[in-house]
Design an enzyme around this catalytic site. Structure first.
Site, PDB file in Angstrom:
ATOM      1  N   THR A  62      -3.466  -2.742  -1.504  1.00 57.80           N
ATOM      2  CA  THR A  62      -2.910  -3.950  -0.920  1.00 57.80           C
ATOM      3  C   THR A  62      -4.130  -4.796  -0.569  1.00 57.80           C
ATOM      4  O   THR A  62      -5.255  -4.357  -0.741  1.00 57.80           O
ATOM      5  CB  THR A  62      -2.077  -3.550   0.311  1.00 57.80           C
ATOM      6  N   THR A 107       0.855  -7.431  -1.357  1.00 57.68           N
ATOM      7  CA  THR A 107       0.613  -6.272  -2.208  1.00 57.68           C
ATOM      8  C   THR A 107       1.432  -6.319  -3.484  1.00 57.68           C
ATOM      9  O   THR A 107       2.486  -6.971  -3.539  1.00 57.68           O
ATOM     10  CB  THR A 107       0.956  -4.989  -1.429  1.00 57.68           C
ATOM     11  N   SER A 113       7.538  -0.311   4.647  1.00 54.61           N
ATOM     12  CA  SER A 113       6.176  -0.700   4.286  1.00 54.61           C
ATOM     13  C   SER A 113       5.233  -0.332   5.423  1.00 54.61           C
ATOM     14  O   SER A 113       5.601  -0.385   6.598  1.00 54.61           O
ATOM     15  CB  SER A 113       6.097  -2.208   4.035  1.00 54.61           C
ATOM     16  N   GLY A 136      -4.357  -0.364   2.717  1.00 46.81           N
ATOM     17  CA  GLY A 136      -4.695   1.040   2.896  1.00 46.81           C
ATOM     18  C   GLY A 136      -3.525   1.987   3.002  1.00 46.81           C
ATOM     19  O   GLY A 136      -3.697   3.115   3.451  1.00 46.81           O
ATOM     20  N   GLY A 137      -2.295   1.581   2.613  1.00 46.10           N
ATOM     21  CA  GLY A 137      -1.166   2.488   2.716  1.00 46.10           C
ATOM     22  C   GLY A 137      -0.949   2.917   4.155  1.00 46.10           C
ATOM     23  O   GLY A 137      -1.049   2.123   5.090  1.00 46.10           O
TER      24      GLY A 137
END
Length: 582
Positions: free
Chosen positions: A390, A408, A461, A482-483
């Site tokens: 992202t 993202t 998310s 960074g998830g």
């Protein structure tokens, strides 16, 4: 000697962008003023600033500020430029979340332009011949959800911007048509995702040479079809993308290739402009995105940490990281149990962000020993393996307005498909939904019934942009890709500023940790390289199973003190830069 000091300061700075001179009479009363008792120094400006993951995009946004545009104008120009310069994450075929603060009206708004599932989307299409779900099917047209970026940008520009679509889009149009110089970072990213991109004729034609070879660093990569699409948006705004010829091309490509997005899905897409989630940390007010973003879990983490004397524990200490890791376990346990998609599932936000609830959770943390995952409830489901590709950028203008935007494509380069004639690389966000509820072997949010795929639904998310206020004045703009590591990364930067009194550059440079929670995965505390081995040994003595991991996040931040901005571009992703308008 003055020249030498300036040069040394540039070497130590997060990014050697143009920096406003500090008036000789200005006393260094703020901890954010550049000082020589710190190793890392922020970029300083009294004319606003853009901090993004890509230097070219940051300069384009700063140039919009120099032309008199406000933070929203600059943010849209930056976002469109990133679609060209950072194609693995920057996009107009993806989606995201944006926080906007307007100083003159004291208004802060949360703009949700996250991807929605098409009406025709069917999770049964993700099964293999043996009847089992295969998440690798997220790549290709089947994984594409309705993109929201153009609609979200249109909403922000229409409601809060001062420039036209043509003015904010023209720099990206020129960039796409003239081409960009391929960096080593882009070359590496294309090589890493080559196996996905070459499957699609549209992406193969855009990102590789006619013989299929990679563009080498230093060569020029052009995007003529994307330039034409941006031209259409510059002339017609969001309608040019969601209706008309571009929508027709998207529909045709989807029908021919097994995708679910249709013209009606595009035309019916909705942007939500809502009140942000607000919580406090110490004497600061934090504005975050509402669900399906993970702002609620950033708030919950801060609430738990607030119950401890973090300053007394000490920056970089094993004691601090122990408390942080134990708090993260609690947060991710709740996240696995209570997170769900929008709008079908209403998260218990008030409960999760309640201070008394945080106090009770904090009381369960043993300062002398780590707890194993199976001692922590209520969740019995693990977080998914969410993409780290992202991107985030922060913008502040000279008027005091600010934008914190994270968007993202999902995975790196998204679905890997580019609709012919558009140059647009599309997301793979359908893969973020629950696809295998109750099936043997299902893990993570694939098994979470609150996040099941459904028409018009938005998946959960981890994105969590942030605006922070003190005494009703904006003081901090931040966010990160960074998830799942977004939650821990943005919180750690804020804690370093508030509790450890670091300047924004120091806080950004601090080595990070990350801890999740899972009932069926190894209980591992992940550390970036750079932590003291004494700290590592102490964490192991406390019972943590320590492992080292690639860097966590790319936190792009601006600290605001009156009319002065202090920016820090996170060097964890190559090319990040904080830029001051000329």
């Amino acid at each position: 000697m003055r020249l030498l000091l300036t040069f040394v300061g540039c070497l130590a700075a997060t990014a050697c962008a143009a920096t406003d001179p500090i008036p000789a009479a200005e006393a260094p009363t703020s901890r954010q003023i550049i000082r020589y008792d710190t190793i890392h120094h922020p970029v300083v400006s009294q004319r606003g600033m853009v901090v993004s993951q890509n230097d070219v995009a940051s300069r384009i946004g700063a140039d919009i500020l120099a032309q008199g545009g406000n933070a929203v104008d600059a943010s849209i120009a930056t976002g469109l430029a990133l679609a060209v310069t950072l194609p693995r994450a920057g996009n107009i075929g993806g989606s995201g979340f944006m926080l906007v603060h307007m100083a003159d009206t004291d208004e802060t708004v949360a703009i949700d332009y996250y991807s929605a599932a098409p009406v025709a989307a069917d999770r049964e299409a993700f099964r293999n011949d043996d009847g089992k779900m295969d998440r690798s099917n997220r790549y290709g047209y089947i994984g594409v959800a309705i993109p929201g970026t153009v609609a979200g940008f249109h909403k922000a520009l229409q409601d809060y911007g001062t420039m036209s679509w043509r003015e904010v889009a023209q720099p990206a149009i020129d960039l796409a048509r003239d081409g960009i110089v391929v960096t080593r970072d882009l070359h590496y990213a294309l090589a890493a995702k080559r196996h996905v991109l070459v499957r699609d004729p549209g992406s193969r034609a855009v990102y590789f040479k006619p013989d299929g070879s990679l563009y080498a660093p230093g060569e020029t990569l052009r995007f003529p079809d994307l330039a034409d699409t941006l031209e259409a948006i510059a002339d017609g705004g969001a309608d040019a993308f969601y209706r008309g010829e571009i929508a027709n091309r998207i529909d045709d490509a989807m029908r021919q290739s097994g995708g679910f997005v249709r013209q009606t899905d595009l035309a019916d897409y909705i942007v939500y402009a809502e009140e942000p989630l607000r919580c406090t940390y110490r004497d600061y007010e934090v504005a975050l995105m509402v669900p399906p973003s993970s702002g609620v879990y950033v708030c919950q983490l801060l609430n738990i940490l607030e119950q401890h004397d973090i300053r007394e524990l000490g920056a970089g200490s094993g004691a601090y990281f122990h408390v942080l890791a134990e708090a993260l376990k609690l947060v991710f346990a709740d996240r696995s149990a209570f997170t769900g998609g929008k709008p079908q599932y209403a998260m218990p936000v008030d409960r999760l962000t309640d201070k008394d609830y945080a106090r009770r959770l904090a009381e369960t943390i043993d300062l002398s020993a780590a707890r194993s995952f199976n001692e922590i409830r209520p969740g019995a489901l693990a977080p998914p393996a969410e993409s780290r590709d992202t991107t985030h950028y922060s913008v502040v203008d000279r008027f005091g307005n600010a934008v914190s935007n994270t968007y993202t494509l999902g995975s790196s380069f998204g679905s890997g498909v580019t609709v012919p004639g558009t140059g647009v690389l599309f997301n793979d966000h359908i893969g973020n939904f629950a696809l295998s509820v109750g099936e043997p072997g299902a893990r993570g949010f694939q098994a979470n019934p609150n996040n099941q795929l459904g028409p018009g639904k938005r998946a959960v998310s981890t994105i969590s942009p942030m605006l922070v206020f003190k005494n009703d004045e904006l003081v901090f703009v931040s966010g990160s890709p960074g998830g799942t590591r977004i939650i821990s990364a943005v919180a750690q930067v804020l804690v370093s500023i508030v509790d450890f009194e670091m300047n924004v550059a120091e806080a950004t440079m601090m080595p990070r940790i990350h801890q999740q929670w899972s009932a069926d995965e190894p209980d591992e505390l992940q550390l970036e390289r750079g932590h003291s081995m004494d700290t590592v040994r102490l964490l192991e003595q406390l019972g943590h199973r320590v492992g080292f991991s690639p860097t966590f996040g790319s936190v792009q931040s601006i600290f605001v003190d009156g009319n002065t901005s202090y920016g820090a571009a996170d060097p964890r992703r190559p090319g990040a830069l904080a830029v001051v308008p000329d």
